[in-house]
Design an enzyme around this catalytic site. Structure first.
Site, PDB file in Angstrom:
ATOM      1  N   CYS A   1       0.832  -1.216   0.000  1.00 26.17           N
ATOM      2  CA  CYS A   1       0.000   0.000   0.000  1.00 26.17           C
ATOM      3  C   CYS A   1       0.862   1.259   0.000  1.00 26.17           C
ATOM      4  CB  CYS A   1      -0.930   0.007   1.202  1.00 26.17           C
ATOM      5  SG  CYS A   1      -2.079  -1.372   1.187  1.00 26.17           S
TER       6      CYS A   1
ATOM      7  N   HIS B   1      -2.127   6.844   4.662  1.00 21.36           N
ATOM      8  CA  HIS B   1      -2.813   5.709   4.029  1.00 21.36           C
ATOM      9  C   HIS B   1      -4.041   5.374   4.880  1.00 21.36           C
ATOM     10  CE1 HIS B   1      -3.806   1.949   2.340  1.00 21.36           C
ATOM     11  NE2 HIS B   1      -3.254   1.205   3.280  1.00 21.36           N
TER      12      HIS B   1
ATOM     13  N   ASN C   1     -10.240   0.978   2.641  1.00 19.04           N
ATOM     14  CA  ASN C   1      -8.821   0.884   2.285  1.00 19.04           C
ATOM     15  C   ASN C   1      -8.703   0.585   0.786  1.00 19.04           C
ATOM     16  OD1 ASN C   1      -6.164   0.169   1.870  1.00 19.04           O
ATOM     17  ND2 ASN C   1      -5.998  -1.124   3.686  1.00 19.04           N
TER      18      ASN C   1
END
Ligand code: UT7
Length: 335
Positions: free
Chosen positions: A122, A262, A292
């Protein structure tokens, strides 16, 4: 303010365009509770997520990246032919070969531009952003397009409540243009800790464990995660990288106008913000609506901030992420 005026970017550049795309279909926590042993209350209080956008079964994933990129290029007033470098941060490619970048490039009309996928969990978007910046600074490109695009909905086990509730699909892109002074990247701290590679993985489908009837039956093509271990590691990793990038930039954490973390879990974001002592109103959060989206989470949040007219020239942004690998890192930008 006087102190800030002295700071010279290590990579002068300007973000001249941002764009994002979220699929139309949404799935709320209550929708999930309709087919899983979960509840809106559990998901909201443990993660901060209320809803997520998902691709429909027939939708082509690269379409998300195409639209996000087109929106970023339109804002920058650039034609695809003016893009000198195209980097795509993604974890699960459109196809194992040739990946995602050529599919998006084809639709965008790029014909000679170098393109590549960047896989760094990520954290892929912050990795790709700094790599594109280095290309601009080295004089290898004048205009770069950096995209984060992810469709993890296709790789989660929809009967596993501990993972499927966390993810959403989406894409976000930025156009970077070379500058000689003023705005740009002030600090970069990228890290990788391979001792943590077990925390998040899709075991099958690569050369170690190619697809077979057994791998499918054993559900080895789905994302497996050690949520607690990742949670514990995430806060420390992003805090350390943000401190290191700020030190390299020569700024204090109090100089950060916008922290874009994030979007993996609101509790992770809250703990990070507490540790860094950054005021809540400077922290960008959209996890409640998008969940997410992995490599797309930072550029989507950035695009929403830009389109809301909230960022002013000269402001300092910290973009920080962690994920599979474990790759993590922070990029500090002056707008
Ligand atoms: O981009 C990076 C990718 N991933 C992450 O960043 C994830 C990081 N980790 C997390 O966000 C959290 O660890 C989770 C949200 C995944 C889990 O939260 P937690 O507070 O660590 O919960 P837990 O795993 O300790 O589970 C607590 C309980 C368990 O039940 P028992 O064993 O106590 O009876 C789980 O089975 O909650 C249960 N549980 C659920 N219950 C209802 C797990 N998922 C769910 C669910 N709904 N969706």
């Amino acid at each position: 303010m006087a102190r800030k005026a002295r700071i010279t970017p290590i990579i002068p550049l300007k973000v001249t365009g941002t764009g994002s795309f979220l699929p139309q279909k949404t799935l709320t926590n209550d929708d999930l509770a309709g087919f899983l042993d979960t509840s809106d209350e559990w998901i909201r209080t443990r993660t901060g997520i209320r809803s997520r956008h998902l691709l429909e079964p027939g939708e082509i994933p690269s379409r998300m990246g195409v639209v996000a990129s087109q929106r970023a290029l339109a804002m920058a007033g650039k034609k695809p032919a003016e893009v000198d470098l195209f980097l795509v941060a993604t974890n699960v490619p459109e196809e194992p070969i040739p990946g995602t970048a050529p599919h998006v490039a084809l639709e965008l009309g790029l014909r000679r531009t170098p393109f590549a996928d960047i896989t760094a969990g990520c954290a892929g978007f912050v990795y790709a952003l700094s790599l594109a910046g280095a290309w601009l600074q080295a004089g290898l490109a004048r205009t770069a397009l950096v995209l984060g695009t992810e469709a993890l909905s296709r790789f989660v086990d929809w009967s596993d409540r501990s993972t499927c509730v966390l993810f959403g699909d989406g894409a976000g892109a930025v156009v970077l243009e070379r500058r000689t002074e003023g705005s740009g990247i002030l600090g970069v701290a990228l890290r990788g800790d391979p001792t943590k590679l077990d925390l998040l993985r899709i075991e099958a489908g690569g050369v170690r464990l190619p697809a077979s009837g057994e791998t499918v039956q054993a559900k080895k093509h789905f994302l497996k995660m050690e949520g607690k271990g990742l949670f514990r590691a995430a806060v420390g990793m992003m805090a350390e990288a943000t401190r290191a990038a700020a030190a390299q930039a020569g700024i204090d954490l109090t100089d950060i106008h916008w922290l874009i973390p994030h979007q993996a879990n609101l509790r992770i974001i809250d703990a990070l913000v507490k540790r860094l002592k950054i005021p809540e109103e400077r922290v960008v959060v959209n996890i409640d609506r998008v969940a997410n989206t992995s490599t797309a989470s930072i550029p989507i949040a950035l695009d929403e901030l830009v389109r809301a007219g909230k960022i002013e020239d000269g402001q300092i942004l910290a973009l920080t992420a962690f994920g599979a690998g474990a790759c993590y890192g922070t990029v500090i930008l002056r707008w």
